[in-house]
Write a protein that holds these residues in place. Structure first.
Motif, short mmCIF file in Angstrom:
data_model
loop_
_atom_site.label_atom_id
_atom_site.label_comp_id
_atom_site.label_asym_id
_atom_site.label_seq_id
_atom_site.Cartn_x
_atom_site.Cartn_y
_atom_site.Cartn_z
N ILE A 10 0.83 -1.21 0.00
CA ILE A 10 0.00 0.00 0.00
C ILE A 10 0.87 1.25 0.00
CG2 ILE A 10 -1.62 1.36 1.38
CD1 ILE A 10 -2.91 -0.98 -0.12
N PHE A 11 1.94 1.24 0.79
CA PHE A 11 2.87 2.37 0.82
C PHE A 11 3.43 2.64 -0.58
CE2 PHE A 11 7.27 3.80 0.88
CZ PHE A 11 7.18 4.97 1.62
N ALA A 12 3.90 1.57 -1.24
CA ALA A 12 4.49 1.72 -2.56
C ALA A 12 3.45 2.15 -3.60
CB ALA A 12 5.15 0.41 -2.99
N GLU A 13 2.25 1.57 -3.52
CA GLU A 13 1.21 1.86 -4.49
C GLU A 13 0.73 3.30 -4.40
OE1 GLU A 13 -2.93 1.64 -6.30
OE2 GLU A 13 -2.40 2.10 -4.24
N CYS A 14 0.77 3.86 -3.21
CA CYS A 14 0.27 5.24 -3.02
C CYS A 14 1.33 6.30 -3.31
CB CYS A 14 -0.22 5.41 -1.57
SG CYS A 14 -1.77 4.57 -1.23
N GLY A 15 2.59 5.88 -3.44
CA GLY A 15 3.60 6.91 -3.60
C GLY A 15 4.56 6.77 -4.75
N VAL A 16 4.92 5.53 -5.11
CA VAL A 16 6.00 5.40 -6.07
C VAL A 16 5.74 4.41 -7.20
CG1 VAL A 16 7.79 6.08 -4.41
CG2 VAL A 16 7.13 3.68 -4.58
N PHE A 17 4.82 3.47 -7.02
CA PHE A 17 4.63 2.44 -8.05
C PHE A 17 3.15 2.15 -8.19
CE2 PHE A 17 4.94 -1.94 -9.80
CZ PHE A 17 5.75 -1.64 -10.90
N ALA A 18 2.58 2.58 -9.32
CA ALA A 18 1.12 2.54 -9.47
C ALA A 18 0.56 1.15 -9.76
CB ALA A 18 0.69 3.50 -10.59
N ILE A 19 1.34 0.29 -10.42
CA ILE A 19 0.79 -1.00 -10.86
C ILE A 19 0.91 -2.02 -9.74
CG2 ILE A 19 0.76 -2.69 -12.72
CD1 ILE A 19 0.23 0.15 -13.60
N LEU A 20 0.13 -1.84 -8.71
CA LEU A 20 0.08 -2.75 -7.57
C LEU A 20 -1.37 -2.87 -7.12
CD1 LEU A 20 3.19 -1.66 -5.44
CD2 LEU A 20 2.90 -3.85 -6.61
N PRO A 21 -1.73 -3.98 -6.47
CA PRO A 21 -3.12 -4.10 -5.97
C PRO A 21 -3.35 -3.12 -4.82
CG PRO A 21 -1.76 -5.90 -5.14
CD PRO A 21 -0.91 -5.16 -6.14
N GLY A 22 -4.43 -2.40 -4.87
CA GLY A 22 -4.74 -1.45 -3.81
C GLY A 22 -6.10 -1.74 -3.21
N ASP A 23 -7.15 -1.40 -3.96
CA ASP A 23 -8.51 -1.59 -3.48
C ASP A 23 -8.80 -3.06 -3.15
OD1 ASP A 23 -9.61 1.22 -4.20
OD2 ASP A 23 -8.69 0.51 -6.03
N SER A 24 -8.42 -3.95 -4.06
CA SER A 24 -8.70 -5.37 -3.84
C SER A 24 -7.93 -5.92 -2.64
CB SER A 24 -8.35 -6.18 -5.09
OG SER A 24 -6.99 -6.03 -5.43
N LEU A 25 -6.72 -5.42 -2.41
CA LEU A 25 -5.93 -5.90 -1.28
C LEU A 25 -6.53 -5.42 0.04
CD1 LEU A 25 -3.46 -7.43 -0.34
CD2 LEU A 25 -2.11 -5.35 -0.61
N LEU A 26 -6.97 -4.18 0.10
CA LEU A 26 -7.62 -3.66 1.31
C LEU A 26 -8.87 -4.47 1.64
CD1 LEU A 26 -7.35 0.20 0.72
CD2 LEU A 26 -6.01 -1.16 2.33
N PHE A 27 -9.68 -4.72 0.61
CA PHE A 27 -10.91 -5.50 0.81
C PHE A 27 -10.56 -6.89 1.34
CE2 PHE A 27 -14.28 -8.36 -0.54
CZ PHE A 27 -15.43 -7.65 -0.23
N ALA A 28 -9.53 -7.50 0.76
CA ALA A 28 -9.14 -8.85 1.18
C ALA A 28 -8.62 -8.87 2.61
CB ALA A 28 -8.08 -9.40 0.23
#
Length: 225
Positions: A31-49
């Motif tokens: 989540i840290f990486a997806e929100c700041g430096v690398f966009a192609i990572l799971p975000g919404d689906s990972l939080l839900f999981a």
């Protein structure tokens, strides 16, 4: 069999099988990486999981702690992206040829400035719920040297709504039989829903451009014979 939209390294159940109860901390890094430096990572689906796995007991830490950790990492990731934008932005978005010139155009900075002008600081909250945009808009906020106090305030509000909201939603639905038995399909649905705002904005932008072109054509002076 992991669906094509979720390769192994983006599938939360695969990550759960690999890391077990430590998945929370792995997710925090993602989540840290997806929100700041690398966009192609799971975000919404990972939080839900994470919320769903907490409800099932696969992750032993309490829901409130999971929400706190994920929110902190989301906001910290944005702050890092902002800092990178401040430091490397001018060099990153300078005119150049090739792929880098296409990926990092100055016009993207100008369009983001216009986005901020239109929606104000709440743009940081709205962008939080759009994959890729939430990473890029943070970087550009730093490039544009947006007031940091204002930036961190609104990005924190968005971080709480996003990280806590989606995680809690997963927790509440975690014991619903249909969701429990069809997790992969539900995660794909979340991914598809999360890109709807981008599709809507694209369609609206096309319509606005067409309307502006037609208006310009209608008001253009007619040459006299």
């Amino acid at each position: 069999m992991v669906p094509m939209l979720l390769p192994d390294w983006m599938d939360p159940e695969y990550l759960l099988n690999q890391f077990g109860p430590a998945l929370l901390w792995v997710s925090a890094v993602i989540i840290f990486a997806e929100c700041g430096v690398f966009a192609i990572l799971p975000g919404d689906s990972l939080l839900f999981a994470i919320g769903l796995f907490t409800a099932r007991g696969d992750i032993p830490t309490p829901l409130w702690l999971n929400c706190l950790v994920l929110t902190i990492c989301a906001v910290a990731g944005n702050a890092t992206g902002y800092g990178l934008g401040r430091v490397i932005g001018p060099a990153l978005f300078k005119p150049r040829q090739g792929l880098m010139g296409k990926l990092f155009k100055q016009e993207y900075v100008d369009k983001t400035h216009a986005f901020f002008e239109k929606y104000g600081s709440r743009a940081l909250i709205l962008a939080r719920f759009v994959p890729i945009v939430r990473t890029f808009v943070t970087l550009v906020a730093g490039v544009g040297k947006m007031n940091f106090a204002k930036f961190i305030t609104y990005t924190a509000i968005g971080g709480v709504l996003w990280a806590c909201g989606i995680t809690i939603l997963g927790y509440l639905l975690g014991n619903v039989p249909f969701v429990h038995d069809n997790l992969e399909a539900v995660l794909i649905l979340i991914v598809l829903i999360s890109v709807i705002p981008m599709v809507v904005e694209y369609v609206l932008a096309k319509r606005r451009a067409k309307a502006e072109a037609e208006a310009a054509g209608a008001t253009a002076p007619v040459d006299q014979p």
